[in-house]
Enzyme design. Structure first.
Site, PDB file in Angstrom:
ATOM      1  N   GLU A  70     -42.430  26.834 -59.635  1.00 21.20           N
ATOM      2  CA  GLU A  70     -41.967  27.560 -60.299  1.00 21.20           C
ATOM      3  C   GLU A  70     -42.926  26.856 -61.559  1.00 21.20           C
ATOM      4  OE1 GLU A  70     -37.730  26.417 -59.792  1.00 21.20           O
ATOM      5  OE2 GLU A  70     -38.168  27.158 -58.186  1.00 21.20           O
ATOM      6  N   ASN A 104     -45.903  29.010 -56.108  1.00 25.20           N
ATOM      7  CA  ASN A 104     -44.229  29.832 -55.423  1.00 25.20           C
ATOM      8  C   ASN A 104     -43.252  30.170 -56.827  1.00 25.20           C
ATOM      9  OD1 ASN A 104     -43.049  30.769 -53.587  1.00 25.20           O
ATOM     10  ND2 ASN A 104     -41.749  29.285 -53.597  1.00 25.20           N
ATOM     11  N   HIS A 150     -35.779  35.431 -55.043  1.00 25.73           N
ATOM     12  CA  HIS A 150     -33.966  35.260 -56.107  1.00 25.73           C
ATOM     13  C   HIS A 150     -33.138  36.701 -56.259  1.00 25.73           C
ATOM     14  CE1 HIS A 150     -33.381  31.383 -53.951  1.00 25.73           C
ATOM     15  NE2 HIS A 150     -34.991  31.118 -53.973  1.00 25.73           N
ATOM     16  N   GLU A 190     -38.051  33.145 -50.539  1.00 27.21           N
ATOM     17  CA  GLU A 190     -36.844  32.703 -50.267  1.00 27.21           C
ATOM     18  C   GLU A 190     -35.738  33.099 -50.412  1.00 27.21           C
ATOM     19  OE1 GLU A 190     -36.725  29.696 -53.693  1.00 27.21           O
ATOM     20  OE2 GLU A 190     -38.261  28.815 -52.960  1.00 27.21           O
ATOM     21  N   ASP A 224     -32.759  36.361 -51.271  1.00 26.96           N
ATOM     22  CA  ASP A 224     -31.747  36.172 -51.002  1.00 26.96           C
ATOM     23  C   ASP A 224     -31.348  37.246 -51.795  1.00 26.96           C
ATOM     24  OD1 ASP A 224     -31.295  34.417 -53.282  1.00 26.96           O
ATOM     25  OD2 ASP A 224     -30.494  32.614 -51.667  1.00 26.96           O
TER      26      ASP A 224
END
Ligand code: 9MR
Length: 379
Positions: free
Chosen positions: A164, A215, A251, A280, A282
């Site tokens: 990030e 990432n 995400h 990651e 979801d």
């Protein structure tokens, strides 16, 4: 609506098919058993909370599913600065070691996460960084990276070296390197790319076999942020930095649309010679007054998970697809958003249509072959 209905129907079909197989005395298929040989299927796990009590002969239900369904684990928090390096010169590897030990016991691999981030830094870093020169920041970061990566050399197949590091469109100043929020980039704001290149070099020297990734979230499709990453990746590669991968966190929320350019985004990073990954995944959503999603949301969630997986399956440079926890009982989402139902299993470990959608795509992806789909399929 038509597409939604298709997903539900196919999920039910897969479930129905799996029952006779189990009854015939065979093992029920799992995500890891169906995954193509060159694509790891992972979950995040918080070792400090959920693996310290691991007893191979008497696993908890959570541990049994974690071992059965996944062949890659990402420490959700255990390798972050605040956990692993709580005081200057003090390292605590208990949680991270628990993840690595569980993975070894269950023939799984580990994705390391993360070495350079603006969040979850210990208070001593926050305090000290107020007066850091770039040289001081570099020394602290180099010691940390060499120590942590060195400890797990040969045991971590991919590292999210920098996490990030770009701001978002909606941040003051727009998409640019986080030279304010990230204490290391801030201290070296005159040459942040130089620092990033060295972070990759230190990690590579500490573990030459680990693949080293950038990432970020909001990094699935082609957008301003991924354009910035694409430019940065080229700059780092031109400088000879050992950057080897780009990870899209995945995400998602049903409050927003789905960016269909994820595969094209992966393909452009792959064309630079990089690996890519969904790191990651979801898919959260606002819930009704009863705390439950409706049928349409459940089906749409399955579709979104599946689209992320399909983008990965369709790009041979995609090395891993990781969910950020597999059950709602341990998901980070409810603590942060007024949303939920984000993972592929309920808190009682009931498999959702999203789980079956992933299982079906993995099954279709011809286990054991590479590339995973014949040309022209799923494209
Ligand atoms: O899931 C993690 C949660 O337990 C932590 O409290 C949180 C702290 O910021 O970090 C979560 O994981 C994040 C990951 O490390 C980086 N991408 C976003 C994830 C969700 O916030």
């Amino acid at each position: 609506m038509k597409r939604v209905a298709t997903v539900v129907a196919s999920a039910v079909t897969v479930f129905a098919l799996s029952v006779p197989v189990a009854q015939a005395g065979h093992r029920e298929p799992t995500l890891r058993s169906e995954a193509p040989r060159d694509l790891k299927i992972g979950s995040a796990v918080w070792g400090q909370r959920h693996l310290l009590d691991y007893n191979r002969k008497h696993p908890t239900e959570f541990q049994r599913i974690l071992a059965a369904e996944f062949n890659s684990l990402t420490p959700e928090n255990d390798m972050k600065w605040a956990e692993v390096h709580p005081e200057p010169g003090v390292y605590d590897f208990s949680g991270a070691d628990a993840v690595v030990a569980f993975a070894r016991a269950n023939h799984q691999e580990v994705r390391g996460h993360t070495l350079l981030w603006h969040s979850q830094n210990p208070q001593w870093v926050v305090d000290a960084s107020a007066d850091w020169t770039c040289e001081e920041a570099r020394d602290v970061l180099e010691d940390h990276i060499r120590t942590v990566v060195g400890r797990y050399a040969g045991k971590v197949y991919e590292w999210d070296v920098a996490n990030e590091i770009f701001q978002d469109d909606w941040d003051a100043g727009g998409v640019r390197l986080r030279t304010e929020a990230n204490p290391f980039l801030k201290a070296c704001a005159d040459d942040p790319v130089g620092l990033l290149g060295d972070a990759f070099r230190w990690a590579h020297e500490a573990d030459p076999k680990a693949r080293l990734f950038l990432n970020d979230y909001n990094a699935e499709g082609i957008n301003n942020k991924t354009d910035a990453y694409y430019a940065l990746a080229q700059e780092l590669l031109a400088d000879g930095a050992p950057l080897q991968g780009f990870g899209a966190q995945g995400h998602l929320s049903l409050l927003y649309g789905f960016d269909e350019s994820i595969q094209a985004n992966f393909e452009r990073f792959a064309a630079l010679g990089l690996k890519v990954a969904v790191t990651e995944a979801d898919v959260r959503m606002p819930l009704g007054d009863d705390g439950e999603p409706d049928a349409e949301q459940i089906a749409l969630q399955a579709e979104r998970y599946d689209k992320m997986l399909q983008a990965c399956v369709n790009v041979s440079a995609c090395t891993s697809f990781t969910v950020w926890g597999f059950d709602d009982g341990r998901s980070w989402v409810p603590g942060v958003f007024p949303e939920g139902y984000a993972t592929i299993m309920t808190e009682d470990f009931e498999k959702k249509p999203a789980y079956y959608a992933l299982l079906e795509t993995l099954t279709d992806a011809t286990p054991g072959t590479s590339p995973r789909t014949p040309p022209g399929r799923n494209s």
